[in-house]
Write a protein that holds these residues in place. Structure first.
Motif, PDB file in Angstrom:
ATOM      1  N   UNK A  46      29.884  32.887  41.841  1.00  0.00           N
ATOM      2  CA  UNK A  46      30.889  32.997  40.737  1.00  0.00           C
ATOM      3  C   UNK A  46      31.722  32.316  41.774  1.00  0.00           C
ATOM      4  N   UNK A  47      32.348  32.333  42.964  1.00  0.00           N
ATOM      5  CA  UNK A  47      33.227  31.409  43.281  1.00  0.00           C
ATOM      6  C   UNK A  47      32.559  29.833  43.373  1.00  0.00           C
ATOM      7  N   UNK A  48      30.789  29.518  44.122  1.00  0.00           N
ATOM      8  CA  UNK A  48      30.497  28.071  43.363  1.00  0.00           C
ATOM      9  C   UNK A  48      30.352  27.847  41.862  1.00  0.00           C
ATOM     10  N   UNK A  49      30.225  28.460  41.426  1.00  0.00           N
ATOM     11  CA  UNK A  49      30.006  28.379  40.312  1.00  0.00           C
ATOM     12  C   UNK A  49      30.938  27.156  39.540  1.00  0.00           C
ATOM     13  N   UNK A  50      32.858  28.297  39.693  1.00  0.00           N
ATOM     14  CA  UNK A  50      33.706  27.964  38.877  1.00  0.00           C
ATOM     15  C   UNK A  50      34.210  26.466  39.320  1.00  0.00           C
ATOM     16  N   UNK A  51      33.926  26.826  40.931  1.00  0.00           N
ATOM     17  CA  UNK A  51      34.446  25.722  42.060  1.00  0.00           C
ATOM     18  C   UNK A  51      33.668  24.834  41.215  1.00  0.00           C
ATOM     19  N   UNK A  52      32.144  24.566  42.000  1.00  0.00           N
ATOM     20  CA  UNK A  52      31.460  23.298  41.170  1.00  0.00           C
ATOM     21  C   UNK A  52      31.077  22.518  39.680  1.00  0.00           C
TER      22      UNK A  52
END
Length: 156
Positions: A46-52
């Motif tokens: 989730x962190x990677x998705x929202x950041x990237x």
């Protein structure tokens, strides 16, 4: 993406309705800020998705909790591991992937649509204009949460 703001429609309606109902006799106003929290095992994905994909930043993070913010810090979204022993029972069951969506208003919905599409993000609802003036499309995050990405247009 110059500006993103998360509008959590269901929660806003609930808060506004409860406030209006419980505050009929009282004229006191309460300052409020809100962030939606999702209980998920997929915190790193989730962190990677929202950041990237959407340019969110990390406001705070530890081994069981992640608080993220939109690029301009207008809104926040949090994620919590399920069944964590530091949390009360109300905040332990994980989100099951249905019955929630986020609306994110953007300055240039077409630019974001083209960016996400070129990155291989699955488009759940293709970009379209609505009769009431919105131009939008939709994707899902790693938790199955529908994200409506929209540019609001004033109606005449």
């Amino acid at each position: 993406m110059r500006r993103l703001s998360v509008i959590i429609l269901f929660a806003t309606g609930i808060v506004a309705g409860c406030y209006a109902q419980n505050n009929v006799e009282s004229k006191k106003q309460f300052a409020m800020k809100m962030n939606a929290g999702i209980i998920t095992e997929k915190i790193q994905e989730t962190k990677a998705f929202y950041q990237e994909k959407l340019g969110f930043g990390v406001t705070f993070e530890n081994e069981f909790y992640l608080l993220m913010h939109t690029p301009g810090h207008e809104a926040q979204l949090s994620f919590l591991l399920p069944e964590h022993p530091t949390q009360q029972p109300l905040f332990q069951p994980k989100f099951m992937g249905e019955g929630m969506y986020l609306t994110i208003e953007v300055d240039d919905v077409d630019e974001l649509y083209n960016k996400l599409k070129s990155e291989g993000v699955k488009i759940e609802i293709d970009i379209r204009d609505e009769p009431w003036g919105d131009r939008h499309f939709a994707i899902k995050d790693p938790n199955g949460i529908g994200i409506d990405l929209v540019k609001y247009t004033a109606q005449n």
